[in-house]
Design a protein around this motif. Sequence first.
Motif, PDB file in Angstrom:
ATOM      1  N   ALA A 109     -44.499 -84.928 -24.425  1.00  0.00           N
ATOM      2  CA  ALA A 109     -44.325 -84.657 -22.992  1.00  0.00           C
ATOM      3  C   ALA A 109     -45.461 -85.287 -22.188  1.00  0.00           C
ATOM      4  N   ILE A 110     -46.697 -85.199 -22.701  1.00  0.00           N
ATOM      5  CA  ILE A 110     -47.841 -85.802 -22.016  1.00  0.00           C
ATOM      6  C   ILE A 110     -47.691 -87.321 -21.971  1.00  0.00           C
ATOM      7  N   LYS A 111     -47.298 -87.910 -23.089  1.00  0.00           N
ATOM      8  CA  LYS A 111     -47.124 -89.360 -23.136  1.00  0.00           C
ATOM      9  C   LYS A 111     -46.047 -89.807 -22.142  1.00  0.00           C
TER      10      LYS A 111
ATOM     11  N   MET B  40     -53.934 -82.279 -22.706  1.00  0.00           N
ATOM     12  CA  MET B  40     -53.718 -80.989 -23.339  1.00  0.00           C
ATOM     13  C   MET B  40     -54.932 -80.112 -23.066  1.00  0.00           C
ATOM     14  N   GLU B  41     -54.692 -78.887 -22.591  1.00  0.00           N
ATOM     15  CA  GLU B  41     -55.774 -77.949 -22.335  1.00  0.00           C
ATOM     16  C   GLU B  41     -55.287 -76.560 -22.707  1.00  0.00           C
ATOM     17  N   ASP B  42     -55.929 -75.931 -23.669  1.00  0.00           N
ATOM     18  CA  ASP B  42     -55.564 -74.597 -24.176  1.00  0.00           C
ATOM     19  C   ASP B  42     -54.114 -74.538 -24.630  1.00  0.00           C
ATOM     20  N   GLY B  43     -53.641 -75.593 -25.239  1.00  0.00           N
ATOM     21  CA  GLY B  43     -52.287 -75.618 -25.774  1.00  0.00           C
ATOM     22  C   GLY B  43     -51.205 -75.882 -24.743  1.00  0.00           C
ATOM     23  N   VAL B  44     -51.592 -76.232 -23.517  1.00  0.00           N
ATOM     24  CA  VAL B  44     -50.628 -76.489 -22.442  1.00  0.00           C
ATOM     25  C   VAL B  44     -50.882 -77.882 -21.880  1.00  0.00           C
ATOM     26  N   ALA B  45     -49.813 -78.613 -21.600  1.00  0.00           N
ATOM     27  CA  ALA B  45     -49.928 -79.927 -20.970  1.00  0.00           C
ATOM     28  C   ALA B  45     -50.187 -79.717 -19.489  1.00  0.00           C
ATOM     29  N   VAL B  46     -51.361 -80.207 -19.008  1.00  0.00           N
ATOM     30  CA  VAL B  46     -51.757 -79.981 -17.615  1.00  0.00           C
ATOM     31  C   VAL B  46     -52.152 -81.290 -16.959  1.00  0.00           C
ATOM     32  N   VAL B  47     -52.222 -81.243 -15.615  1.00  0.00           N
ATOM     33  CA  VAL B  47     -52.627 -82.387 -14.813  1.00  0.00           C
ATOM     34  C   VAL B  47     -53.385 -81.853 -13.602  1.00  0.00           C
ATOM     35  N   GLU B  48     -54.296 -82.658 -13.058  1.00  0.00           N
ATOM     36  CA  GLU B  48     -55.014 -82.287 -11.834  1.00  0.00           C
ATOM     37  C   GLU B  48     -54.353 -82.979 -10.645  1.00  0.00           C
ATOM     38  N   LEU B  49     -54.286 -82.261  -9.519  1.00  0.00           N
ATOM     39  CA  LEU B  49     -53.732 -82.818  -8.285  1.00  0.00           C
ATOM     40  C   LEU B  49     -54.865 -83.074  -7.304  1.00  0.00           C
ATOM     41  N   ALA B  50     -54.696 -84.077  -6.459  1.00  0.00           N
ATOM     42  CA  ALA B  50     -55.758 -84.493  -5.542  1.00  0.00           C
ATOM     43  C   ALA B  50     -56.061 -83.439  -4.484  1.00  0.00           C
ATOM     44  N   GLY B  51     -55.065 -82.712  -4.015  1.00  0.00           N
ATOM     45  CA  GLY B  51     -55.279 -81.779  -2.910  1.00  0.00           C
ATOM     46  C   GLY B  51     -55.477 -80.346  -3.326  1.00  0.00           C
ATOM     47  N   ARG B  52     -55.661 -80.067  -4.619  1.00  0.00           N
ATOM     48  CA  ARG B  52     -55.771 -78.689  -5.083  1.00  0.00           C
ATOM     49  C   ARG B  52     -56.863 -78.571  -6.138  1.00  0.00           C
ATOM     50  N   GLU B  53     -57.450 -77.393  -6.216  1.00  0.00           N
ATOM     51  CA  GLU B  53     -58.473 -77.111  -7.218  1.00  0.00           C
ATOM     52  C   GLU B  53     -57.800 -76.681  -8.512  1.00  0.00           C
ATOM     53  N   GLY B  54     -58.358 -77.071  -9.631  1.00  0.00           N
ATOM     54  CA  GLY B  54     -57.874 -76.613 -10.923  1.00  0.00           C
ATOM     55  C   GLY B  54     -56.839 -77.540 -11.525  1.00  0.00           C
TER      56      GLY B  54
END
Length: 140
Positions: A15-17, A50-64
């Motif tokens: 999914a990340i790829k 991958m972070e803590d077993g979850v596929a995540v992404v950072e957004l430009a306008g939001r924290e986290g």
Amino acid sequence: MTLNKDRPQLHNTLAIKQFNTRFQPGDSVLYLPRPDMPPEWDRIYTSARMEDGVAVVELAGREGVFPISVIHAMPVETTRVRAPQNDASLWQLVTAFVCGFAAATLVTLSIAPAGAVAPESIVIECDEPAEFAAVEEDVA
């Protein structure tokens, strides 16, 4: 037994790829905070990971970080066409700069300089203070 344990991680890796192939940092996306809320426009800030077993992404306008499952593609009518990768080498950039500078110098040298007047020949005509006062008294 280990095959079943590796299956979620393999799914997340794929999914990340796929996400990173589809979206690049700077691309416009719709972020869906909750199913009952309207989607909000944002831009991808980093590639998915991958972070803590979850596929995540950072957004430009939001924290986290946010799961990639809440990130959706913009409608085709609103997306910008992605610019092709520019692989200009350093010598091409330097050559372009030097040629531009040489052209600007030639244009500058081809324009005739502005004509100047010697300070001795400048004449400023003004009334004498006594003449100005006499004119005011005649008007009154």
